[in-house]
Write a protein that holds these residues in place. Structure first.
Motif, PDB file in Angstrom:
ATOM      1  N   ASP A 120       0.930  -1.196  -0.039  1.00  0.00           N
ATOM      2  CA  ASP A 120      -0.019  -0.133  -0.107  1.00  0.00           C
ATOM      3  C   ASP A 120       1.059   1.175   0.062  1.00  0.00           C
ATOM      4  O   ASP A 120       0.375   2.233   0.633  1.00  0.00           O
ATOM      5  CB  ASP A 120      -1.013   0.087   1.106  1.00  0.00           C
ATOM      6  N   ILE A 132      -3.572   4.938  -2.236  1.00  0.00           N
ATOM      7  CA  ILE A 132      -4.340   3.515  -2.523  1.00  0.00           C
ATOM      8  C   ILE A 132      -5.955   4.129  -3.096  1.00  0.00           C
ATOM      9  O   ILE A 132      -6.599   3.212  -3.530  1.00  0.00           O
ATOM     10  CB  ILE A 132      -4.667   2.827  -1.549  1.00  0.00           C
ATOM     11  N   ARG A 136      -7.059  -0.026  -5.197  1.00  0.00           N
ATOM     12  CA  ARG A 136      -6.703  -0.849  -3.951  1.00  0.00           C
ATOM     13  C   ARG A 136      -7.724  -0.281  -2.669  1.00  0.00           C
ATOM     14  O   ARG A 136      -7.925  -1.411  -1.980  1.00  0.00           O
ATOM     15  CB  ARG A 136      -5.402  -0.611  -3.633  1.00  0.00           C
TER      16      ARG A 136
END
Length: 868
Positions: free
Chosen positions: A107, A111, A131
């Motif tokens: 990450d 994200i 994400r």
């Protein structure tokens, strides 16, 4: 590109917990032609999975770094850990921002930003979900902390203490080739033994897991389904993007692989000649694309066909552009040879951003990092627009400190720099001093800078006030050295009229005349030579005016030196004469002058044992070879170090033009023997050089000659590469089918010419029995049987006609036999599924008007190629 990849279960998984459970990792160990693959799971089971068969995908690609997928000139913008390996994650919302697999899955960066997944260099990115809205899974398997036992590929005896003994993984390691990562592990066994074992290297798995360890959390739905990697589309010769989306017809490129690696990837992908190594680091121009994997380039007037993975784009830079230096130290060192050289202070510039402050006539650029600057091959730089430049910590020779002691120390040729590189670097430091204003209070530095930059008014003005400046020294060089090297004739004339010392030398013994020659300034060199300079000057490396003029291809200057009595036979520090230099660079004009000079001794050998004809054979300098043979044909049979004749050398490097000259004009001994009793035909057959074998056999080479092991040329053709190390090809996703096909053709040609398929060597083995490749063995056996059954029907048929019927594997996929014939050339080298991947015949480059099968029926474009 699959064997050795690390994978996890995919969207169509139906095999329960055969993988050890979702998230557990495996290694692809076998690929099949029916859209399936075999996976060895870390937890012990081996399963056959679907990789596109029936539209199903049982596995996803977790990591391709173990098979050497690498994005040259791209780095992770977070960890900056050298070349980006494996999948590249490119942010679609930030300018050229990339993450590696680790940083993406941990990450790093925002994200909330969407990313594109780029599976292979040059492939089209696939946009994946953000994400912040995606599911994460934990990958489990063989990683640091895992407990392991010996696995299916184990071949290390009792290093583990015996079958069933458990060891602990203490480190993830690279196994074998430097092109890959994470394809091995270091294991500590109870006995105290610590060794590295394969985990994907060449598809081998040496250890299995009995207690897994967490590897990484990954975004399951962001991974590529194995069998559907993204790929860019070929656009032929239109000038649009090719397999590398940034590479187009007309672009500047250079070869960036070292010689051994280049030779391996070229086999079956454009062919190989030792002269190709001359293109390493040199700027070439893309002329056209051949199929999906080869590019034809023009390098210094010669056309070569390279595997596309061996070349990189070279950008054209202007003054004040911001550029980033490549981060791979080995690549930069390789590319710097002859382009400013490599010095240890440059280590600190790798991956850093600087500004172009000077551009030479040959395209080399000087890049500044604060108060320091270095000369680079433009191939070492990539554009970094709007990036902030880095400032290096000043240290040692990299500083622009203009003190005489430090400056003159730069004039040594240590650290791998030759005299030309030293001069280039000193001039750049002078430029930096001038840019930074440090020369304002130093009249010597100011005067030297004016001479180097051709500022005639400033040179005249300063001389009128301080006449002694004419012979001052700055950084070990006089103003006449600097003006001569840079080609400023008006300044040279002013300095000579003011009494400049024509014979002053720098610390390596270079006079202004030698400096002009090293700067490739022929007009200045001739002017100095006719103005009273010593044309017999020799520097500390033994380099004379004749050496440098020959090497830099300045025929008018060379003729002037020879006509005025300069010795063409003097050796430099490497034992090379001027003729060695001219041949080394394949300079026709200067080589012709030297060979025609009656004082030139053609018998002289350098420290490596090469006389001029052996070197011409090595460099394939056919013009020099022809002139040498005409003047002294006896050299054709003078062997290098009493071993290899010029014909051996030409055969070993597939240098056809030189070989023809040696045979036809030099009457070279066609069956000359080297120390292992091998003839040129043995060597050419072993290397799989079809045209060379054809030339030698047509010229009367003995098909039945045997070497010290009793092997005939036919044995050598079928033995193939004795090392058997194809690791680089596998890591680059290549197959050896092209090499195999050539070896098949060579063997069949030898049989057609009368080679004995039943001849036995000293081990009692026939040619077919020494062949370890089943495809090659079957193809050659089939050809021999067919020829035997047809008897004399084959007499008089051309080699091409015979080869049309060989059962050779497809050059593209290597999984099927070639069963598609191109018309009108009739070559048969691809299978039905792959034949639409090219618009020109890979053998003869002829345009393909039609594709037909073995029964002559037209093939329609309705079958998908299994290899994308």
């Amino acid at each position: 590109m699959s064997i050795g990849s690390r994978v996890v279960r995919g969207p169509d998984w139906e095999l329960g917990d055969a993988d050890g459970g979702e998230g557990h990792i495996g290694t692809i160990v076998q690929t099949n032609t029916d859209g399936t693959m075999k996976v060895q799971w870390d937890m012990g089971k081996k399963t056959m999975v679907r990789a596109g068969r029936g539209g199903k995908h049982d596995i996803r690609l977790l990591d391709s770094a173990p098979i050497g997928v690498r994005h040259e000139n791209v780095r992770c913008d977070v960890c900056d850990d050298g070349v980006l390996l494996g999948t590249r994650w490119n942010c679609t919302e930030c300018n050229d921002f990339n993450l590696c697999i680790v940083c993406y899955n941990t990450d790093k960066h925002n994200i909330q930003h969407a990313f594109a997944r780029i599976d292979t260099p040059g492939s089209k990115g696939v946009i994946v979900p953000k994400r912040s809205k995606s599911v994460k899974m934990r990958a489990l398997g063989i990683y640091v902390g895992a407990k392991v036992v010996r696995g299916p590929s184990w071949e290390y005896g009792t290093q583990d203490g015996g079958n069933g003994k458990q060891g602990e993984v203490v480190e993830m390691k690279r196994f074998g080739s430097v092109m890959a990562e994470r394809n091995g592990v270091r294991v500590q066994w109870p006995s105290g033994e610590r060794n590295i074992y394969r985990l994907g290297f060449k598809g081998q798995v040496d250890v299995l897991c009995v207690e897994e360890a967490p590897v990484i959390d990954y975004y399951r739905d962001h991974l590529a389904n194995v069998g559907t990697y993204s790929s860019s589309k070929q656009t032929g010769n239109s000038g649009k993007a090719h397999s590398d989306s940034s590479l187009r017809v007309g672009d500047k490129v250079c070869v960036f692989l070292p010689p051994d690696a280049l030779k391996e990837v070229q086999n079956g992908h454009g062919g190989w000649s030792r002269r190709m190594t001359e293109c390493i680091g040199e700027v070439a121009t893309v002329k056209r694309f051949v199929g999906k994997s080869e590019v034809e380039v023009d390098c210094n007037g010669d056309k070569w066909r390279f595997y596309t993975g061996a070349v990189m784009k070279v950008h054209d830079f202007n003054m004040e552009d911001t550029v980033e230096i490549l981060s791979n130290v080995d690549t930069v060192k390789l590319l710097q040879k002859g382009h400013g050289g490599w010095t240890e202070p440059m280590q600190g510039t790798l991956g850093k951003v600087g500004r172009v402050v000077k551009k030479d006539s040959d395209g080399d650029v000087a890049v500044a990092f604060g108060r320091q600057a270095f000369v680079y091959n433009p191939a070492c730089c990539k554009p970094a627009p709007n990036r902030q430049t880095d400032t290096l910590v000043e240290a040692g020779g990299g500083s622009v400190d203009s003190s005489e002691d430090e400056a003159t120390s730069d004039c040594s040729s240590g650290g791998g720099l030759d005299a030309s590189d030293v001069l280039a670097n000193i001039l750049v430091k002078m430029l930096m001093a001038d840019r930074l204003g440090s020369s304002a209070s130093n009249s010597v530095a100011r005067f030297a800078s004016a001479a180097a930059n051709g500022n005639t008014s400033l040179v005249t003005g300063l001389l009128s006030r301080q006449k002694k400046l004419v012979n001052c020294r700055h950084r070990g060089l006089t103003p006449l050295h600097l003006a001569s090297h840079e080609g400023h004739q008006s300044v040279v004339k002013i300095l000579l009229q003011a009494g400049a010392n024509r014979e002053d030398t720098d610390k390596t013994g270079n006079t202004p005349l030698l400096a002009a020659l090293m700067g490739n300034k022929e007009e200045i060199a001739i002017f100095l030579a006719t103005s009273g300079c010593n044309i017999g000057a020799v520097n500390q490396n033994g380099r004379t005016t004749v050496h440098i003029a020959a090497y830099e291809n300045m025929p008018r200057a060379l003729k002037l030196f020879l006509d005025n009595g300069c010795d063409p036979n003097k050796k430099d520090g490497a034992g090379d004469t001027a003729l060695h230099d001219a041949i080394q660079k394949r300079n026709d004009a200067t080589a012709t002058l030297l060979i025609a000079c009656p004082r030139t001794n053609l018998d002289i050998k350098n420290q490596k044992g090469f006389n001029c004809l052996c070197l011409a054979a090595l460099k394939d300098h056919e013009r020099a070879a022809e002139l040498i043979v005409t003047r002294n044909p006896g050299l054709c049979n003078v062997a290098k170090d009493g071993e290899y004749t010029p014909l051996h050398i030409a055969a070993a490097n597939n240098h056809m033009d030189t070989a023809r000259i040696l045979i036809k004009k030099g009457k070279a001994n066609i069956d000359a023997r080297e120390q292992k009793n091998m003839t040129p035909l043995h060597i050419a057959a072993h290397e799989g050089y079809l045209k060379m074998v054809e030339l030698l056999t047509l010229s009367g080479a003995d098909l039945g000659s045997v070497d010290k092991d009793g092997d005939t040329p036919l044995h050598m053709a079928l033995i193939g590469t004795r090392s058997g190390d194809n690791s680089l090809l596998q890591l680059l996703g290549l197959r050896r089918s092209g090499v195999d096909n050539e070896r098949i053709k060579v063997a069949c040609l030898l049989i057609e010419r009368g080679a004995d398929l039943q001849a036995k060597n000293k081990r009692g083995a026939t040619p077919l029995q020494v062949c370890s490749n089943e495809q090659i063995r079957n193809a050659v056996h089939s050809f021999a049987e067919k020829r035997k059954s047809e008897g004399q029907k084959t007499a008089g048929r051309s080699l091409a006609d015979l080869l049309f019927e060989l059962p050779i594997p497809c050059m593209a996929c290597s999984e099927k036999l070639a069963d598609a014939r191109f018309m009108p050339c009739r070559h048969k080298v691809l299978c039905l599924q792959c034949c639409f991947r090219v618009d020109e015949c890979p053998v003869c480059d002829a345009d393909i008007e039609q594709r037909v099968d073995m029964q002559g029926r037209r093939i329609m474009r309705n079958v998908q190629c299994p290899v994308q």
